[in-house]
Enzyme design. Structure first.
Site, short mmCIF file in Angstrom:
data_model
loop_
_atom_site.label_atom_id
_atom_site.label_comp_id
_atom_site.label_asym_id
_atom_site.label_seq_id
_atom_site.Cartn_x
_atom_site.Cartn_y
_atom_site.Cartn_z
N ARG A 257 0.82 -1.15 -0.07
CA ARG A 257 0.06 0.05 -0.08
C ARG A 257 0.77 1.42 -0.08
NH1 ARG A 257 -2.37 -3.39 -0.63
NH2 ARG A 257 -4.52 -4.16 0.00
N CYS B 208 -10.72 -0.51 3.57
CA CYS B 208 -10.05 -0.68 4.83
C CYS B 208 -9.48 0.51 5.48
CB CYS B 208 -8.81 -1.71 4.85
SG CYS B 208 -9.46 -3.20 4.44
N GLU C 202 -4.62 3.60 6.75
CA GLU C 202 -4.48 3.46 5.27
C GLU C 202 -5.07 4.67 4.54
OE1 GLU C 202 -5.27 -0.42 3.39
OE2 GLU C 202 -6.36 0.56 2.03
#
Ligand code: EPU
Length: 301
Positions: A170, A218, A288
């Site tokens: 990520r 998420c 995130e």
């Protein structure tokens, strides 16, 4: 004359941006720019920097939480046709930074090109997918990227090979640069197989994630070797809420919001989750989601 007036036909002032994000909450952007092409974008970025105006690109708005007080800078959208081109040459796709990832993944699967099936159910634009290395258990966007067309903060165009982009979990090294487009290298395969793989990935997400609710996917990254969702779940936080923001009962790493939720509801819930998980397991969860605050962006780690 105000600096932005030379872009007046593609810039709005004090523009609401909540509806451009998946959470659908948050205040206004001081400027909202929708440049017609890369040359205009380059001029805009250079002028914004000269005026000390921070800027951010808003893709599909799926990984962004805009604060209730908005963002005191320029929000740029790559929605003009110049940024949304898709050109195919055999198994190589040349795609613009503003191209929507999911329709792209669906179409390439239907055409028997393999590599993007695992992007099913991930709302993003190509630019966001490069910057965040979007993905999941079955694969990441960076796996298929060959080169990226970059616009630097001083308005220069550069072609970055994949090694330079530094894809990780990520993350990438895109930083303050803007992704104008990318070259993707896919694999020719049986269209029946690739279409099925796309559908199966999508079904998997429908089963395990609250896709129909308002969320930003998420909320935390998975800590190395662990699952943020499982930790939040084991801390007993499913269903816990702050105002109109709630930990999803389906997948604990999703915060879902009601119609009247505010960004501060979500931020309070984020703090509560981090505090409880740290207290219980000693693990500090890293966001995130990007939080856009009035004075710039904080990816609160
Ligand atoms: N789990 C729980 N409780 C929960 C949620 C999950 O016990 O509430 C357990 C699951 O049973 C499983 C493990 O935790 O054993 C991992 O869960 P899951 O398979 O759902 O995957 P994840 O690691 O939570 C990642 C990505 C998702 C991506 C999926 C599927 C991150 C933070 N999340 O989720 O990406 O869709 O894999 O590939 O890396 C996103 O990035 O926004 C996102 C949703």
């Amino acid at each position: 004359m105000s600096w932005w007036k030379e872009f007046a036909d593609t810039v709005q002032v004090d523009a609401p941006i909540a509806r451009m994000t998946w959470f659908r909450i948050g205040g206004c952007a001081r400027f909202l720019a929708s440049p017609r092409d890369a040359a205009e974008l380059a001029r805009f970025v250079v002028r914004a920097r000269e005026e000390d105006v921070p800027y951010r690109v808003l893709g599909a708005g799926a990984n962004v939480l805009v604060s209730d007080d908005g963002f005191d800078g320029a929000v740029i959208r790559l929605e003009a046709p110049a940024f949304r081109r898709v050109d195919r040459k055999g198994r190589v796709l040349q795609v613009g930074g503003g191209v929507d990832l999911m329709p792209l993944a669906k179409r390439s699967s239907q055409e028997g090109l393999s590599g993007l099936e695992c992007m099913a159910g991930i709302p993003a634009t190509v630019g966001g997918a490069v910057k965040m290395n979007a993905g999941g258990r079955l694969g990441e966007f960076g796996d298929v990227v060959r080169t990226v067309d970059i616009l630097t903060p001083d308005g220069q165009r550069q072609l970055w090979k994949r090694e330079r982009i530094g894809f990780g979990y990520r993350r990438s090294l895109v930083g303050d640069n803007i992704v104008l487009g990318a070259t993707l290298e896919l694999v020719e395969d049986d269209p029946v197989r690739t279409t099925k793989a796309f559908a199966s990935c999508f079904d998997d997400k429908m089963q395990s994630q609250p896709i129909a609710d308002r969320s930003a996917g998420c909320i935390f990254k998975n800590p190395p070797g662990q699952s943020a969702g499982a930790l939040i779940d084991q801390a007993g936080l499913k269903g816990v809420s702050c105002g109109s923001a709630r930990v999803s009962a389906r997948h604990a790493n999703f915060i879902v919001t009601g119609e009247d939720a505010s960004a501060s509801d979500v931020l309070r819930l984020i703090d509560l989750i981090r505090e409880r998980v740290e207290r219980r397991f000693g693990t500090v969860l890293e966001l995130e989601v990007d939080v856009w605050r009035p004075q710039g962006v904080r990816n609160a780690a």
